[in-house]
Enzyme design. Sequence first.
Site, short mmCIF file in Angstrom:
data_model
loop_
_atom_site.label_atom_id
_atom_site.label_comp_id
_atom_site.label_asym_id
_atom_site.label_seq_id
_atom_site.Cartn_x
_atom_site.Cartn_y
_atom_site.Cartn_z
N CYS A 168 29.58 10.34 1.31
CA CYS A 168 29.71 10.94 2.63
C CYS A 168 30.37 10.02 3.66
CB CYS A 168 28.35 11.40 3.12
SG CYS A 168 27.57 12.54 1.95
N HIS A 299 26.97 9.68 12.33
CA HIS A 299 26.85 10.38 11.05
C HIS A 299 25.95 11.60 11.26
CE1 HIS A 299 27.32 10.78 6.78
NE2 HIS A 299 26.01 10.77 6.59
N HIS A 335 27.51 19.46 7.14
CA HIS A 335 27.83 18.20 6.45
C HIS A 335 28.88 18.51 5.40
CE1 HIS A 335 27.84 14.38 4.73
NE2 HIS A 335 26.55 14.06 4.82
#
Length: 411
Positions: A168, A299, A335
């Site tokens: 990620c 994030h 996400h």
Amino acid sequence: MQGEPARRVVITGLGTVSGIGVGTAEFLAGLRSGKSAAKQITAFDTEGFDHATACEIIDFDPGEWIRHLDVQTLGRASQFSVSAARMAVADAGLTEHDLRDVPTLISVGTTDGESRDLDNLVEVEVDQGPEQMDAVVARRVPAGRLSAAIAQEFGLTRVEAVTLPTACAAGNYAIGYGFDAIRGGDVDFALCGGADALCRKTFTGFYRLGTIAPERCQPFDKDRKGILTGEGAGILLLESLESALARGARIYAEVLGYGLNCDAHHPVAPHQDSVARCMRIALENAEVKPEEVDFISAHGTGTKANDVTEARAIRQVFGEDDPPRTVSVKSMIGHTMGAASALAAIACSLALTEGFIPPTINHAETDPECALDVVPNRAVDADVKIVQNNGLAFGGNNAVVIFGKRDTDWS
């Protein structure tokens, strides 16, 4: 290039495929309005799940962007990456001919590669036997296709095409790789970013971890329930400042520097000191003082493990009293895995150009353990000069990139 000063690196093209908009204009409008991409999943069978919401992209036609390759030979993530690259090149005012014979880098980050195709192949193998697996689909599976297909689409002859699988944080890793290649004079142009498509494997993994939210993503909120998986691609075209000025290109932002580290502390849990260390590395590389950062694109996944750890690391670096405003675009687009920090980098570039800070939507009350100004629910106008973009990944893979506003003194 030995003995020559490092070249300054700027962003002149943006390509965006996301749940809140395809193309820069739609993506910008979605950021400004606080649009949510959350909806029921249609990409795969969700029978047996108590809830199945994600930020899926609906009605995307890769044929609008992909001109030379047969779209059926590309998996969905590769379709996203090639389409976003086509957008970025056009946005930069370049043609295929401009790129074809000059040194070029393509770096694309990903978490899942073409796992959506792999999911389908395994299902066919289990239900019908391996002889029934589609050879065309099988050829789409290698993750290297996410970058190699861009080179093939543009017919590039002097190109390095690399796919970075650092989960990620991979989009920021890819941008850092491109930054170094341009700064060192190794290439003239770099197409950098990330791409991923919704797949059952990743949704199920997060679901079994208990981290999938039922309806919405609420980063830094005291009542957050977890993440929403998403999909898409963000590709940025990087070149030297000298090149951009010489051809009269529009400059969105300057890449000032970046930082990487990997602590391998835990398979899924972030480590506060390591996250803080990565931010300090990035600031030092960019020659930026903490007090000069106007906002942080976090994030910000919407899980307690991430949000509290990241918020504490931010205060560890920037101070307890007045840390920068900190937002999460995942509240809008979900996400998007390997595309996450790349799409956030595009959001940072647009914030610098347009003079605003995007919101963290779905926000009711900030978790006291986070104690940050998350710009709740509505974008705010701001004279933004320096932005930090955080990308954190499983296994302790951290990547932070610092962006700066175009200098009005550039001729």
